[in-house]
Design a protein around this motif. Structure first.
Motif, PDB file in Angstrom:
ATOM      1  N   ILE A 157       0.841  -1.206   0.000  1.00 43.64           N
ATOM      2  CA  ILE A 157       0.000   0.000   0.000  1.00 43.64           C
ATOM      3  C   ILE A 157       0.870   1.249   0.000  1.00 43.64           C
ATOM      4  CG2 ILE A 157      -1.650   1.341   1.355  1.00 43.64           C
ATOM      5  CD1 ILE A 157      -2.874  -1.305   2.292  1.00 43.64           C
ATOM      6  N   ALA A 158       1.938   1.238   0.775  1.00 40.21           N
ATOM      7  CA  ALA A 158       2.840   2.396   0.852  1.00 40.21           C
ATOM      8  C   ALA A 158       3.452   2.692  -0.517  1.00 40.21           C
ATOM      9  CB  ALA A 158       3.936   2.130   1.882  1.00 40.21           C
ATOM     10  N   ILE A 159       3.883   1.652  -1.248  1.00 37.20           N
ATOM     11  CA  ILE A 159       4.465   1.846  -2.577  1.00 37.20           C
ATOM     12  C   ILE A 159       3.425   2.406  -3.546  1.00 37.20           C
ATOM     13  CG2 ILE A 159       5.447   0.635  -4.560  1.00 37.20           C
ATOM     14  CD1 ILE A 159       6.718  -1.342  -2.568  1.00 37.20           C
ATOM     15  N   ALA A 160       2.186   1.896  -3.477  1.00 42.83           N
ATOM     16  CA  ALA A 160       1.116   2.373  -4.366  1.00 42.83           C
ATOM     17  C   ALA A 160       0.804   3.841  -4.117  1.00 42.83           C
ATOM     18  CB  ALA A 160      -0.134   1.515  -4.160  1.00 42.83           C
ATOM     19  N   ILE A 161       0.748   4.246  -2.865  1.00 43.82           N
ATOM     20  CA  ILE A 161       0.458   5.655  -2.533  1.00 43.82           C
ATOM     21  C   ILE A 161       1.562   6.558  -3.057  1.00 43.82           C
ATOM     22  CG2 ILE A 161       0.237   7.293  -0.621  1.00 43.82           C
ATOM     23  CD1 ILE A 161      -1.111   5.059   0.976  1.00 43.82           C
ATOM     24  N   LYS A 162       2.805   6.125  -2.889  1.00 46.30           N
ATOM     25  CA  LYS A 162       3.953   6.933  -3.291  1.00 46.30           C
ATOM     26  C   LYS A 162       4.005   7.102  -4.802  1.00 46.30           C
ATOM     27  CE  LYS A 162       7.241   9.133  -1.208  1.00 46.30           C
ATOM     28  NZ  LYS A 162       6.927  10.187  -0.222  1.00 46.30           N
ATOM     29  N   LEU A 163       3.627   6.070  -5.546  1.00 40.18           N
ATOM     30  CA  LEU A 163       3.634   6.143  -7.009  1.00 40.18           C
ATOM     31  C   LEU A 163       2.455   6.932  -7.562  1.00 40.18           C
ATOM     32  CD1 LEU A 163       4.648   2.463  -7.875  1.00 40.18           C
ATOM     33  CD2 LEU A 163       6.101   4.511  -7.979  1.00 40.18           C
ATOM     34  N   ASP A 164       1.347   6.972  -6.810  1.00 39.06           N
ATOM     35  CA  ASP A 164       0.107   7.592  -7.308  1.00 39.06           C
ATOM     36  C   ASP A 164       0.111   9.109  -7.232  1.00 39.06           C
ATOM     37  OD1 ASP A 164      -2.714   7.484  -8.194  1.00 39.06           O
ATOM     38  OD2 ASP A 164      -3.109   8.214  -6.163  1.00 39.06           O
ATOM     39  N   SER A 165       0.615   9.672  -6.133  1.00 40.07           N
ATOM     40  CA  SER A 165       0.539  11.127  -5.961  1.00 40.07           C
ATOM     41  C   SER A 165       1.650  11.603  -5.037  1.00 40.07           C
ATOM     42  CB  SER A 165      -0.819  11.529  -5.381  1.00 40.07           C
ATOM     43  OG  SER A 165      -1.006  10.941  -4.104  1.00 40.07           O
ATOM     44  N   PRO A 166       2.086  12.854  -5.185  1.00 35.78           N
ATOM     45  CA  PRO A 166       3.141  13.377  -4.313  1.00 35.78           C
ATOM     46  C   PRO A 166       2.623  13.550  -2.882  1.00 35.78           C
ATOM     47  CG  PRO A 166       2.264  15.118  -5.709  1.00 35.78           C
ATOM     48  CD  PRO A 166       1.642  13.840  -6.189  1.00 35.78           C
ATOM     49  N   GLY A 167       3.521  13.357  -1.931  1.00 31.72           N
ATOM     50  CA  GLY A 167       3.131  13.525  -0.533  1.00 31.72           C
ATOM     51  C   GLY A 167       3.603  12.359   0.313  1.00 31.72           C
ATOM     52  N   THR A 168       3.274  12.415   1.569  1.00 28.99           N
ATOM     53  CA  THR A 168       3.685  11.374   2.511  1.00 28.99           C
ATOM     54  C   THR A 168       2.824  10.126   2.351  1.00 28.99           C
ATOM     55  OG1 THR A 168       2.217  12.244   4.218  1.00 28.99           O
ATOM     56  CG2 THR A 168       4.477  13.078   4.199  1.00 28.99           C
ATOM     57  N   VAL A 169       3.330   8.993   2.849  1.00 26.13           N
ATOM     58  CA  VAL A 169       2.569   7.745   2.811  1.00 26.13           C
ATOM     59  C   VAL A 169       1.482   7.752   3.867  1.00 26.13           C
ATOM     60  CG1 VAL A 169       2.690   5.244   3.217  1.00 26.13           C
ATOM     61  CG2 VAL A 169       4.462   6.386   1.856  1.00 26.13           C
ATOM     62  N   PHE A 170       1.846   8.200   5.053  1.00 23.86           N
ATOM     63  CA  PHE A 170       0.896   8.220   6.167  1.00 23.86           C
ATOM     64  C   PHE A 170       0.328   9.617   6.354  1.00 23.86           C
ATOM     65  CE2 PHE A 170       3.800   4.715   7.289  1.00 23.86           C
ATOM     66  CZ  PHE A 170       2.875   3.690   7.417  1.00 23.86           C
ATOM     67  N   TYR A 171      -0.875   9.635   6.870  1.00 19.57           N
ATOM     68  CA  TYR A 171      -1.541  10.901   7.197  1.00 19.57           C
ATOM     69  C   TYR A 171      -1.856  10.889   8.687  1.00 19.57           C
ATOM     70  CZ  TYR A 171      -5.362  14.303   7.562  1.00 19.57           C
ATOM     71  OH  TYR A 171      -6.162  15.341   7.940  1.00 19.57           O
ATOM     72  N   ARG A 172      -1.405  11.892   9.401  1.00 18.73           N
ATOM     73  CA  ARG A 172      -1.644  11.974  10.841  1.00 18.73           C
ATOM     74  C   ARG A 172      -2.509  13.195  11.139  1.00 18.73           C
ATOM     75  NH1 ARG A 172       3.444  11.649  14.467  1.00 18.73           N
ATOM     76  NH2 ARG A 172       1.842  11.092  15.973  1.00 18.73           N
ATOM     77  N   GLN A 173      -3.598  12.947  11.839  1.00 19.30           N
ATOM     78  CA  GLN A 173      -4.543  14.026  12.148  1.00 19.30           C
ATOM     79  C   GLN A 173      -4.857  14.014  13.637  1.00 19.30           C
ATOM     80  OE1 GLN A 173      -8.685  13.676  10.885  1.00 19.30           O
ATOM     81  NE2 GLN A 173      -8.629  15.778  10.104  1.00 19.30           N
ATOM     82  N   THR A 174      -5.011  15.196  14.214  1.00 24.24           N
ATOM     83  CA  THR A 174      -5.351  15.303  15.628  1.00 24.24           C
ATOM     84  C   THR A 174      -6.803  14.901  15.846  1.00 24.24           C
ATOM     85  OG1 THR A 174      -3.757  17.086  15.964  1.00 24.24           O
ATOM     86  CG2 THR A 174      -5.475  16.835  17.624  1.00 24.24           C
ATOM     87  N   ARG A 175      -7.016  13.926  16.705  1.00 22.91           N
ATOM     88  CA  ARG A 175      -8.366  13.479  17.055  1.00 22.91           C
ATOM     89  C   ARG A 175      -8.549  13.584  18.562  1.00 22.91           C
ATOM     90  NH1 ARG A 175     -10.891  10.254  12.847  1.00 22.91           N
ATOM     91  NH2 ARG A 175     -10.011  11.079  10.917  1.00 22.91           N
ATOM     92  N   ILE A 176      -9.799  13.523  19.002  1.00 20.57           N
ATOM     93  CA  ILE A 176     -10.123  13.592  20.426  1.00 20.57           C
ATOM     94  C   ILE A 176     -10.441  12.185  20.917  1.00 20.57           C
ATOM     95  CG2 ILE A 176     -11.548  14.671  22.187  1.00 20.57           C
ATOM     96  CD1 ILE A 176      -9.828  16.606  20.552  1.00 20.57           C
ATOM     97  N   GLY A 177      -9.717  11.746  21.958  1.00 22.50           N
ATOM     98  CA  GLY A 177      -9.869  10.390  22.453  1.00 22.50           C
ATOM     99  C   GLY A 177     -10.429  10.309  23.853  1.00 22.50           C
ATOM    100  N   LEU A 178      -9.923   9.359  24.623  1.00 27.65           N
ATOM    101  CA  LEU A 178     -10.423   9.088  25.973  1.00 27.65           C
ATOM    102  C   LEU A 178     -10.310  10.317  26.868  1.00 27.65           C
ATOM    103  CD1 LEU A 178     -11.465   6.823  27.901  1.00 27.65           C
ATOM    104  CD2 LEU A 178      -9.076   6.400  28.501  1.00 27.65           C
ATOM    105  N   HIS A 179     -11.419  10.654  27.560  1.00 31.19           N
ATOM    106  CA  HIS A 179     -11.494  11.794  28.481  1.00 31.19           C
ATOM    107  C   HIS A 179     -11.158  13.125  27.799  1.00 31.19           C
ATOM    108  CE1 HIS A 179     -12.077   8.765  31.388  1.00 31.19           C
ATOM    109  NE2 HIS A 179     -10.824   8.461  31.594  1.00 31.19           N
ATOM    110  N   GLY A 180     -11.414  13.195  26.482  1.00 33.04           N
ATOM    111  CA  GLY A 180     -11.206  14.457  25.769  1.00 33.04           C
ATOM    112  C   GLY A 180      -9.755  14.773  25.458  1.00 33.04           C
ATOM    113  N   GLN A 181      -8.855  13.789  25.619  1.00 36.10           N
ATOM    114  CA  GLN A 181      -7.436  14.026  25.346  1.00 36.10           C
ATOM    115  C   GLN A 181      -7.160  13.952  23.847  1.00 36.10           C
ATOM    116  OE1 GLN A 181      -5.168  14.849  27.821  1.00 36.10           O
ATOM    117  NE2 GLN A 181      -7.025  14.902  29.072  1.00 36.10           N
ATOM    118  N   GLN A 182      -6.283  14.838  23.362  1.00 29.18           N
ATOM    119  CA  GLN A 182      -5.921  14.843  21.949  1.00 29.18           C
ATOM    120  C   GLN A 182      -4.829  13.808  21.667  1.00 29.18           C
ATOM    121  OE1 GLN A 182      -4.823  18.780  20.675  1.00 29.18           O
ATOM    122  NE2 GLN A 182      -6.872  19.624  20.973  1.00 29.18           N
TER     123      GLN A 182
END
Length: 448
Positions: free
Chosen positions: A275-300
């Motif tokens: 999957i990582a190789i396919a993403i890298k060949l398909d479009s410019p940018g990083t393989v992984f995407y990291r986004q801030t989410r809200i979890g247990l007890h409202g912690q980011q």
């Protein structure tokens, strides 16, 4: 302390009952009590104590002094002992009629007497010595403080350590209130029905901190299904048994999550690489995407995903807000999102973009099954009752995912599904949701 005290007293008295019954039946022959013969006696006492526990004789309140239930429990236990002895014929012969009858009578006499003695001793300590009392706290409207306190004080084993206004349960005040209760050593809190309003998930917060919650019903409305009715000084009171995922339940679920996630990542590592190789060949940018989410007890925390969108997707979202298809606008979802890449469409169709979240599971930030963690943009639009979903670890999949995923456009439906999961949680339910998730992914239902 109550449980340990009652258990030790019952164990000693039941042992004494069997010793005396054996001595009387065998006319002083104490060979029955040699160390090699201790096990059958321990089993019989265990059956008796287990029967008492099942009947609720060790629970708080007046039920532990219900002598009729004690007699019924011990009679049932002796029936089981007699039946087991006839089946297995143990080395120690305790099935002689005189022995079993005498042990039954002595067990009932000793346990009832012991309970009465414990009760009298506790009453004396509470009344004369002012000790062995539970520290309690009252949360209600100011005009009700005095009346509720007077009811509670009728029960000699309570000490009212303080009172607070209903606004102490507001979202930005509740942690301060909880800290205050912990500093006072409060073990039980009484909350008026009007003060609680629609914030019943506070019961989970208190119970997770070891504080028993009692609801004072000024008016009766439908509430949790696990409710016990008590009387405190003649005042009706509801005690809630909230289905929180804490304590041993949390660690059982956490252990299963860690083992499953670690094993799956190890076995499917070649898929991650492909999957990582396919993403890298398909479009410019990083393989992984990291986004801030809200979890247990409202912690980011940062959630891991395979990148399925263009690198400037977050900037373009502001321009696409008008196309949001969710009813209340809390969750951002549109079909045929122009920001999604070609490989991204395939990954989303089969939910392969979620695979890196197993790393979040290993790190303890997420669970395999639970309410989906949402971005800060969505959480900022929450109403008060929506925050209940933050009282458990967020999950990769959940009832929302197996009930329509993106086809659900009303966030209140999402909340109802999350509540249903939290209230009915079990390892069996987690396994059922996992199986349904596989079916939903294969059918590509609600995925875009």
């Amino acid at each position: 302390m109550r449980l340990i005290t009652l258990f030790l007293v019952d164990y000693i008295l039941l042992s004494l009952a069997w010793i005396l019954a054996g001595y009387k039946s065998f006319y002083g022959n104490f060979s029955w009590y040699l160390p090699s013969h201790y096990l059958p006696i321990l089993i019989t006492i265990g059956i008796q104590i287990g029967s008492l526990a099942i009947e609720g004789i060790y629970r708080e309140g007046q039920k532990r002094y219900d002598y009729l239930n004690i007699i019924k429990s011990l009679t049932f236990a002796h029936g089981l002992i007699l039946f087991a002895c006839f089946l297995y014929q143990p080395v120690v012969d305790i099935t002689r009629p005189k022995s079993i009858l005498l042990s039954w009578l002595l067990s009932i006499l000793f346990i009832c007497t012991g309970r009465y003695a414990v009760n009298v001793t506790l009453e004396y300590l509470r009344k004369q010595k002012k000790i062995v009392r539970s520290s309690v706290f009252i949360i209600c409207d100011p005009q009700d403080h005095e009346q509720i306190a007077s009811f509670i004080k009728k029960e000699k084993h309570y000490i009212v350590s303080g009172t607070a206004h209903a606004n102490s349960l507001d979202r930005y005040q509740r942690q301060k209130t909880l800290n205050q209760l912990n500093e006072l050593g409060v073990t039980e809190v009484f909350i008026s029905w009007d003060a609680l309003k629609n914030r019943m998930f506070l019961c989970w917060l208190f119970q997770a901190s070891g504080i028993q919650v009692h609801i004072l019903p000024m008016e009766l409305k439908p509430i949790y299904k696990n409710v016990e009715f008590n009387k405190i000084g003649g005042m009706p009171c509801l005690s809630l048994d909230c289905p929180i995922i804490t304590g041993k339940d949390f660690w059982i679920k956490r252990s299963c999550d860690f083992c499953f996630a670690t094993l799956f990542v190890m076995l499917s590592f070649p898929i991650y690489v492909a999957i990582a190789i396919a993403i890298k060949l398909d479009s410019p940018g990083t393989v992984f995407y990291r986004q801030t989410r809200i979890g247990l007890h409202g912690q980011q925390f940062k959630v891991w995903k395979f990148r399925t969108m263009r690198s400037d997707a977050e900037k373009l979202q502001k321009e696409l807000e008008a196309l949001n298809e969710t009813k209340d606008g809390i969750i951002f979802k549109i079909k045929d999102d122009p920001r999604i890449t070609r490989v991204g469409k395939f990954l989303r169709r089969y939910s392969l973009d979620e695979l890196p979240q197993l790393f979040n599971v290993i790190f303890g930030e997420m669970s395999i099954v639970g309410p989906r963690p949402l971005p800060t943009r969505d959480v900022d639009k929450f109403s008060e009752h929506h925050f209940i979903r933050h009282e458990v670890l967020p999950g990769i999949t959940g009832l929302w995912q197996v009930s329509g995923r993106s086809d659900i456009v009303d966030f209140e439906q999402v909340i109802n599904l999350d509540l249903n999961y939290i209230e009915n949680w079990s390892l069996g339910l987690d396994f059922e949701i996992l199986l349904k998730t596989v079916m939903v992914v294969l059918k590509k239902e609600g995925a875009y």
